[in-house]
Design a protein around this motif. Structure first.
Motif, PDB file in Angstrom:
ATOM      1  N   LEU A 150       0.720  -1.222  -0.012  1.00  0.00           N
ATOM      2  CA  LEU A 150      -0.021  -0.043   0.067  1.00  0.00           C
ATOM      3  C   LEU A 150       0.802   1.183   0.132  1.00  0.00           C
ATOM      4  O   LEU A 150       0.652   2.382  -0.863  1.00  0.00           O
ATOM      5  N   PHE A 151       1.851   1.316   0.993  1.00  0.00           N
ATOM      6  CA  PHE A 151       2.655   2.729   1.012  1.00  0.00           C
ATOM      7  C   PHE A 151       3.870   2.612   0.233  1.00  0.00           C
ATOM      8  O   PHE A 151       4.242   3.702   0.004  1.00  0.00           O
ATOM      9  N   GLY A 180     -12.762  -1.127  -6.688  1.00  0.00           N
ATOM     10  CA  GLY A 180     -12.149  -1.474  -5.202  1.00  0.00           C
ATOM     11  C   GLY A 180     -13.302  -2.383  -4.467  1.00  0.00           C
ATOM     12  O   GLY A 180     -12.915  -3.359  -3.776  1.00  0.00           O
ATOM     13  N   LEU A 181     -14.543  -2.124  -4.557  1.00  0.00           N
ATOM     14  CA  LEU A 181     -15.461  -2.853  -3.891  1.00  0.00           C
ATOM     15  C   LEU A 181     -15.712  -4.142  -4.340  1.00  0.00           C
ATOM     16  O   LEU A 181     -15.845  -5.343  -3.876  1.00  0.00           O
ATOM     17  N   TYR A 182     -15.691  -4.399  -5.831  1.00  0.00           N
ATOM     18  CA  TYR A 182     -15.675  -5.793  -6.500  1.00  0.00           C
ATOM     19  C   TYR A 182     -14.309  -6.429  -5.931  1.00  0.00           C
ATOM     20  O   TYR A 182     -14.574  -7.757  -5.614  1.00  0.00           O
ATOM     21  N   ASN A 183     -13.266  -5.969  -5.880  1.00  0.00           N
ATOM     22  CA  ASN A 183     -12.001  -6.782  -5.551  1.00  0.00           C
ATOM     23  C   ASN A 183     -12.369  -7.081  -3.786  1.00  0.00           C
ATOM     24  O   ASN A 183     -11.956  -8.453  -3.631  1.00  0.00           O
ATOM     25  N   ILE A 210      -9.230  -0.490  -2.419  1.00  0.00           N
ATOM     26  CA  ILE A 210      -9.774   0.852  -2.750  1.00  0.00           C
ATOM     27  C   ILE A 210      -8.705   1.671  -3.448  1.00  0.00           C
ATOM     28  O   ILE A 210      -9.107   2.261  -4.546  1.00  0.00           O
ATOM     29  N   SER A 211      -7.600   1.481  -2.713  1.00  0.00           N
ATOM     30  CA  SER A 211      -6.474   2.364  -3.481  1.00  0.00           C
ATOM     31  C   SER A 211      -6.197   1.638  -4.955  1.00  0.00           C
ATOM     32  O   SER A 211      -5.501   2.465  -5.761  1.00  0.00           O
ATOM     33  N   THR A 212      -6.163   0.219  -4.794  1.00  0.00           N
ATOM     34  CA  THR A 212      -5.716  -0.222  -6.183  1.00  0.00           C
ATOM     35  C   THR A 212      -7.001   0.268  -7.019  1.00  0.00           C
ATOM     36  O   THR A 212      -6.358   0.517  -8.430  1.00  0.00           O
ATOM     37  N   GLY A 213      -7.937   0.225  -6.863  1.00  0.00           N
ATOM     38  CA  GLY A 213      -8.901   0.532  -7.746  1.00  0.00           C
ATOM     39  C   GLY A 213      -8.863   2.233  -8.632  1.00  0.00           C
ATOM     40  O   GLY A 213      -9.039   2.229  -9.600  1.00  0.00           O
TER      41      GLY A 213
END
Length: 211
Positions: free
Chosen positions: A38-39, A198-201, A122-125
């Motif tokens: 993430l970071f 993101g929600l799909y993931n 979400i961040s990936t989305g």
């Protein structure tokens, strides 16, 4: 030509090179590994994409504002569409024996794990939608591309960096990419498709944990 080179370099460094080193098969979830991703990857990559975009013009000029009606509509169309595509392809491929195992993570087993996984999804989305939809499709005039050509380039690039997930992942990404491209071009909404992505993931991990 410079725009093409910039997009190609970003794609190779941020997406293609990373997917090439993903281990085959399912691996256990690690809180520290996901936090590091993430970071050390998601946030810096997203910052780089938007740094390059904002060097040209501001957020309002790009059409980015606080979430509104268009974002809600695009999200409400995107999420069910992504879920239907995923369920249908998963069902079809499950009927064939000997399908190669796809790559991915096992669901986390703790509340902190689910929290960091949700933030990461979400961040990936936002990262993938910022590049594959917003960055490429919003600059199609600079690239002298028609809508159809821009959609094909965006979708092909999006699918290629998910090929490590196996045939199911590649096909799912291809169809999902086309859907998200059309919705983005219709509503010009980044927030809606990014959050839906993101929600799909997250939903995929929840379904995996349940079943």
């Amino acid at each position: 030509m410079g725009v093409f080179i910039e997009i190609l370099i970003l794609y190779i460094i941020l997406f293609l090179s990373g997917s090439a080193g993903v281990p085959k098969g399912l691996v256990g979830f690690s809180f520290t590994a996901e936090l590091s991703r993430l970071f050390m990857y998601n946030i810096p990559s997203l910052a780089l994409i938007w740094y390059l975009l904002l060097k040209r013009k501001g957020l309002k000029d790009w059409g980015i504002r606080a979430p509104g009606k268009n974002d809600l509509l695009s999200g409400l169309l995107s999420l069910p569409g992504l879920l239907v595509i995923g369920f249908v392809i998963n069902y079809i491929t499950s009927q064939f024996n000997g399908m190669p195992e796809s790559a991915g993570l096992y669901p986390p087993s703790s509340v902190p794990g689910w929290i960091i996984l949700s933030i990461s999804c979400i961040s990936t989305g936002y990262l993938e939608e910022s590049f594959f939809r917003f960055y490429i499709l919003s600059r199609r005039e600079e690239l002298k591309l028609s809508n159809t050509a821009a959609i094909l380039i965006s979708t092909a690039a999006f699918s290629a960096c998910h090929i490590y997930e196996g045939p199911w992942g590649f096909l799912n990404s291809f169809l999902a990419g086309i859907l998200l491209c059309f919705i983005f071009l219709r509503y010009r909404s980044l927030h809606g498709i990014a959050i839906a992505h993101g929600l799909y993931n997250i939903a995929a991990f929840v379904i995996s944990a349940v079943f």
